[in-house]
Design an enzyme around this catalytic site. Structure first.
Site, PDB file in Angstrom:
ATOM      1  N   CYS A 299       0.848  -1.193   0.000  1.00 55.65           N
ATOM      2  CA  CYS A 299       0.000   0.000   0.000  1.00 55.65           C
ATOM      3  C   CYS A 299       0.887   1.248   0.000  1.00 55.65           C
ATOM      4  CB  CYS A 299      -0.969   0.020   1.185  1.00 55.65           C
ATOM      5  SG  CYS A 299      -1.759  -1.577   1.488  1.00 55.65           S
TER       6      CYS A 299
ATOM      7  N   ALA B 241       1.527   3.870  -2.324  1.00 57.15           N
ATOM      8  CA  ALA B 241       1.281   5.211  -2.880  1.00 57.15           C
ATOM      9  C   ALA B 241       0.867   6.201  -1.775  1.00 57.15           C
ATOM     10  CB  ALA B 241       0.190   5.131  -3.945  1.00 57.15           C
TER      11      ALA B 241
ATOM     12  N   ASP C 290       0.757  -1.107  -4.839  1.00 59.47           N
ATOM     13  CA  ASP C 290      -0.475  -0.382  -4.544  1.00 59.47           C
ATOM     14  C   ASP C 290      -1.475  -0.754  -5.620  1.00 59.47           C
ATOM     15  OD1 ASP C 290      -1.055   2.177  -2.547  1.00 59.47           O
ATOM     16  OD2 ASP C 290      -2.421   2.083  -4.255  1.00 59.47           O
TER      17      ASP C 290
ATOM     18  N   CYS D  36      -2.947   5.327   9.775  1.00 60.72           N
ATOM     19  CA  CYS D  36      -3.101   6.739  10.169  1.00 60.72           C
ATOM     20  C   CYS D  36      -4.482   6.915  10.785  1.00 60.72           C
ATOM     21  CB  CYS D  36      -2.869   7.683   8.991  1.00 60.72           C
ATOM     22  SG  CYS D  36      -3.932   7.384   7.580  1.00 60.72           S
TER      23      CYS D  36
END
Length: 428
Positions: A248, A250, A271, A369
């Site tokens: 993942c 990008a 990605d 995040c």
């Protein structure tokens, strides 16, 4: 059509696109191209600021209306008008007349009187309005409930912090220039900046700037990356001569950081979004990072198989992105409560698939995040329960909050966004 609309009307059109489910990152550049260069900064501020305060403005407005408007366009005009009066230095009379004109231009002259009346009231009672605005939590109710459950002690400060804008942070490309040397260059060009406390290549900018105009941009001296996102490279073993997967990957911030810090024999950047992978290539070129050892692949991380076992996997898992709400305020409107369970299931699939491809003795760094425990601590509790061959390597650090597994950083100040890290070693 756009030529006839004033700036506030164009702001409202953008906000309506977000309410219809479009993400700001996909539409903002297009929209900005249609705005006169001198107005772009204001357009940007009004769109992002109104979105940051969206649910606060909603809570403030509801009691002021004798009956609900049930009109997304007029509601958006109202929020944009109130945002200008309560949160910017725009002269109130200009904010009112431009916003009322926008209401008419967008096809609702009959309701422009309502907008005018409420905005005028806000100029008379500015202090009370601001107080009410500040006292609201400003989140969709499902998210507020989740944060109350996950972070009861930090709840109040989290809600307030998520309404603010976030600091711009650079990561200095230490293959090109040292951090101290770059800070000196910034000082020489009258840009105020300071070193980040936790990220050894990080620099906070203390003023707003045009990134491409900063010294060393085209020479690849730096990238824009949040301080808390920069911590990933410091949590990895030495990757010189190793095979690494950046799952993942990008737009490529972590890929670039790995190449700035290590010399892997092979780095596979995966990605599933081919368009966003172009950004990885562009970033590596600008930073002048040797990409002979990099394979950039459009592939689905839930099923993709490497041709050989790998030494290290950096898994920045897809997540709700609640930790970056300040930078992407449209997430407030786009994310739904039902998305979380789907995201958790997707994370689990990627984790399972990637874990099988890690050598015994290898390291997987799990990152999100997000600040929701379902995607972080809870996800890891389940993973360790199902994988006796997995062992947590505790992260000893002076940042973040230790969890049952991993460490959580919260977006509570200008230090960085909400990030979660857990380091896992394969022992059998």
């Amino acid at each position: 059509m756009n030529q006839l609309l004033n700036l506030r009307a164009q702001v409202v059109k953008t906000l309506l696109s977000v309410q219809q489910g479009q993400s700001l990152s996909t539409i903002l550049h297009q929209q900005l191209d249609q705005i006169a260069p001198k107005d772009r900064a204001l357009f940007h501020e009004l769109v992002l600021g109104t979105l940051r305060q969206w649910f606060s403005l909603k809570a403030l407005t509801l009691p002021l209306l004798s009956k609900p408007l049930d009109n997304p366009t007029v509601e958006s005009c109202l929020y944009v008008g109130l945002y200008q009066i309560l949160c910017t230095r725009i002269a109130p009379h200009a904010a009112i007349s431009e916003t009322v004109t926008a209401t008419k231009q967008l096809g609702f002259p009959a309701l422009s009187g309502v907008v005018n009346a409420i905005l005028r009231r806000a100029t008379r009672e500015t202090e009370q309005f601001q107080q009410t605005l500040n006292q609201t939590h400003g989140l969709p109710s499902w998210l507020y409930k989740r944060l109350k459950k996950d972070w009861p002690e930090q709840l109040e400060s989290l809600c307030q912090a998520l309404k603010q804008s976030a600091a711009i942070t650079l990561r200095v490309n230490q293959r090109k220039i040292g951090r101290d040397a770059y800070l000196t260059k910034l000082e020489d060009t009258d840009v105020q900046a300071q070193a980040c406390p936790y990220a050894d290549a990080g620099v906070f900018l203390k003023q707003s700037v045009q990134i491409p105009e900063l010294v060393g941009f085209s020479q690849g001296w730096f990238s824009v990356q949040d301080q808390h996102a920069q911590l990933s490279a410091s949590l990895l073993p030495n990757l010189d001569g190793k095979t690494v997967i950046d799952a993942c990957a990008a737009p490529g911030g972590k890929t670039a950081h790995l190449l700035e810090k290590f010399k892997p024999s092979l780095l596979i950047a995966l990605d599933q979004d081919e368009k966003r992978l172009n950004r990885v290539t562009e970033n590596l070129q600008r930073l002048d990072l040797n990409s002979d050892h990099v394979q950039i692949m459009a592939a689905d991380a839930t099923t993709w198989q490497a041709t050989r076992m790998v030494d290290c996997i950096v898994l920045d898992a897809p997540c709700s992105a609640i930790g970056v709400l300040r930078r992407h305020p449209d997430i407030r409107l786009l994310r739904q409560a039902s998305d979380i369970a789907e995201t958790v299931a997707l994370q689990k699939q990627i984790l399972q698939n990637m874990w099988q491809q890690l050598k015994v003795g290898g390291t997987l760094l799990y990152i999100t995040c997000s600040i929701l425990k379902a995607e972080n601590e809870q996800q890891m509790i389940e993973f360790f329960a199902e994988h006796p061959e997995a062992q947590e390597e505790k992260i000893i650090a002076d940042w973040g909050i230790p969890q049952t597994h991993g460490r959580q950083l919260l977006p509570l100040d200008q230090q960085g966004d909400g990030f979660y890290y857990c380091r896992i070693k394969k022992i059998a």
